[in-house]
Each structure stands twice: as C-alpha cells, then as structure tokens.
Design an enzyme around this catalytic site. Structure first.
Site, PDB file in Angstrom:
ATOM      1  N   GLU A   1       0.810  -1.210   0.000  1.00  0.00           N
ATOM      2  CA  GLU A   1       0.000   0.000   0.000  1.00  0.00           C
ATOM      3  C   GLU A   1       0.850   1.270   0.000  1.00  0.00           C
ATOM      4  O   GLU A   1       0.406   2.333   0.432  1.00  0.00           O
ATOM      5  CB  GLU A   1      -0.961  -0.010   1.188  1.00  0.00           C
ATOM      6  CG  GLU A   1      -1.970  -1.145   1.090  1.00  0.00           C
ATOM      7  CD  GLU A   1      -2.959  -1.168   2.231  1.00  0.00           C
ATOM      8  OE1 GLU A   1      -4.158  -1.104   1.954  1.00  0.00           O
ATOM      9  OE2 GLU A   1      -2.520  -1.251   3.387  1.00  0.00           O
TER      10      GLU A   1
ATOM     11  N   HIS B   1      -1.350   4.169   8.347  1.00  0.00           N
ATOM     12  CA  HIS B   1      -2.571   3.544   7.823  1.00  0.00           C
ATOM     13  C   HIS B   1      -2.942   2.401   8.751  1.00  0.00           C
ATOM     14  O   HIS B   1      -2.113   1.546   9.066  1.00  0.00           O
ATOM     15  CB  HIS B   1      -2.341   3.013   6.412  1.00  0.00           C
ATOM     16  CG  HIS B   1      -3.397   2.040   5.970  1.00  0.00           C
ATOM     17  ND1 HIS B   1      -4.745   2.304   6.071  1.00  0.00           N
ATOM     18  CD2 HIS B   1      -3.299   0.785   5.456  1.00  0.00           C
ATOM     19  CE1 HIS B   1      -5.432   1.268   5.623  1.00  0.00           C
ATOM     20  NE2 HIS B   1      -4.580   0.333   5.255  1.00  0.00           N
TER      21      HIS B   1
ATOM     22  N   HIS C   1      -6.540   0.002  10.742  1.00  0.00           N
ATOM     23  CA  HIS C   1      -7.898  -0.509  10.621  1.00  0.00           C
ATOM     24  C   HIS C   1      -8.571  -0.549  11.997  1.00  0.00           C
ATOM     25  O   HIS C   1      -9.019  -1.621  12.440  1.00  0.00           O
ATOM     26  CB  HIS C   1      -7.895  -1.914  10.025  1.00  0.00           C
ATOM     27  CG  HIS C   1      -7.234  -2.023   8.700  1.00  0.00           C
ATOM     28  ND1 HIS C   1      -6.727  -3.213   8.221  1.00  0.00           N
ATOM     29  CD2 HIS C   1      -6.981  -1.108   7.738  1.00  0.00           C
ATOM     30  CE1 HIS C   1      -6.196  -3.021   7.026  1.00  0.00           C
ATOM     31  NE2 HIS C   1      -6.324  -1.751   6.712  1.00  0.00           N
TER      32      HIS C   1
ATOM     33  N   HIS D   1     -12.712   0.084   4.007  1.00  0.00           N
ATOM     34  CA  HIS D   1     -11.316  -0.293   4.194  1.00  0.00           C
ATOM     35  C   HIS D   1     -10.829   0.049   5.599  1.00  0.00           C
ATOM     36  O   HIS D   1     -10.784  -0.812   6.468  1.00  0.00           O
ATOM     37  CB  HIS D   1     -10.464   0.396   3.124  1.00  0.00           C
ATOM     38  CG  HIS D   1      -9.052  -0.033   3.098  1.00  0.00           C
ATOM     39  ND1 HIS D   1      -8.228   0.162   2.004  1.00  0.00           N
ATOM     40  CD2 HIS D   1      -8.261  -0.628   4.028  1.00  0.00           C
ATOM     41  CE1 HIS D   1      -7.025  -0.306   2.271  1.00  0.00           C
ATOM     42  NE2 HIS D   1      -7.022  -0.791   3.498  1.00  0.00           N
TER      43      HIS D   1
END
Length: 219
Positions: free
Chosen positions: A76, A95, A97, A158
């Site tokens: 990514e 980044h 989640h 996402h």
C-alpha cells in the site's frame, strides 16, 4: 520534518504502538516516515510488528523506486507516496484498521467533529473517500483529495489513513480519530450527537490551520 537519524526509529516505534493500541490486527496496516533528504522509510509487507526492527524497513524515493538493499515495502505504498508528493510539510503517515473508525468507513459515514480536540488535531470531521481498490494509485489520489485541510481520512470499506509532521504525530491523529469514533458511536445510542457551536468550529479550525502551516516544518 523528523531528523534523519530518528526517522527509522520513529517508524518502528509508531508501528509497534499502533499494534499495541489495537489499531490493527496481525500484519495489517503500515507506517512510513520521510527524511529531510526525501528518503521515505516504510514498514515491510507481512512482517509481524513484534519482530520488526529498523533493519526490516524499506527505503524508497518519491517515485517508489527501492533505495539501497532494503526490504520489500508495503503493497500500500502508493497512498503513502501520494501524501508525501502532495504535502511537503508531511513527515509521517499511518494507515490502520481501528474497529470504530472502520465501522464508519464501512457505513460510508464521516466521523463528526463534535469534540474540540478533533478540530485542533485533525482539522475537522473525518471524511470518507469514494471506494478505490487497495494498493492502487487511484486510492492514493482519492486519499489526498481529502487531506488538504485534514490529518485523517476514512477509506470506504477499508480503514483509515492519517498524516502528521512525523510518524508519532500521525499515530496521535489516528488515536484521536478512533477515540472520537468510539465516543460518537456510543453517543448515538443515547440520541443524536450535538454539533459544536459555529464559533467553536471556526476558532478551532483556525488553530489547526495555524499549527499545520507554522509548526509542520517542510524540508
């Protein structure tokens, strides 16, 4: 911008702290930092955070070319590089989640700026991108579109991406966003969350703009 000698250490520390805070599961997520000379250090693919050290990081330039004999960067990397290309003041990208923020991302709902610190540290509500496939240049472009006046953005279906003047600063933005998402989710069980007054929104937005312009040191 973080001093070059500290960037790799900060990337690893932020990655481990991200994992410890429960913002990711397994090897999901990624962290990067930019040196003053433009070198970008990224966490590698598929390596557990508990095993990660500075020797495991990948070094790339703004075009994504691998520098030195380093590890393979996260798949990514495109959205990290898009942030660095678009915003010269950015020195760190995270980044992740996180559960509550990701619920908002899946529902395609912004995290509202109903708490003052959200505006001071993130610039305002955390908006949701249009859906773009993971690891694509299109996702990077879509993420950047929402970060000109914000430090956090939700990626539809996402997760979340945050920027800062350093990896540690970007991690703090992620923690603030997730904390707020959890509060808003809980408050919505009691009724509709109440917006801040317009004057507060204006004043605290000005604080964010000033801090980003004056204290995030561009290279």
């Amino acid at each position: 911008m973080t001093d070059s000698g500290d960037v790799r250490t900060q990337v690893v520390a932020a990655a481990k702290a991200m994992d410890a805070a429960g913002l990711v599961v397994g090897t999901a997520g990624n962290v990067s930092g930019r040196e003053a000379d433009g070198t970008i250090w990224l966490t590698p693919s598929a390596l557990p955070y508990g095993q990660m050290g500075i020797e495991n990081l990948a070094a790339v330039d703004l075009d994504g070319n691998l520098l030195e004999d380093t590890a393979r960067p996260s798949t990514e990397k495109a959205m990290h590089l898009a942030c660095y290309r678009a915003f010269p003041e950015v020195g760190g990208v995270v980044h992740c989640h996180p559960i509550h923020a990701s619920m908002f991302a899946v529902a395609h709902k912004s995290i509202p700026a109903v708490i003052e610190e959200v505006i001071v540290y993130l610039g305002g509500d955390v908006r949701v991108t249009d859906y773009r496939p993971t690891g694509t240049d299109e996702l990077g472009e879509e993420v950047v579109r929402h970060l000109g006046d914000r430090s956090a953005v939700l990626m539809a279906n996402h997760g979340m991406l945050c920027i800062g003047e350093s990896p540690d600063h970007a991690l703090h933005a992620a923690l603030v966003a997730e904390h707020t998402a959890r509060i808003v989710w809980g408050a919505s069980r009691l009724g509709d969350p109440v917006d801040l007054p317009e004057r507060a929104l204006s004043d605290f937005t000005g604080a964010y703009t000033y801090l980003r312009r004056e204290t995030w040191a561009a290279p």
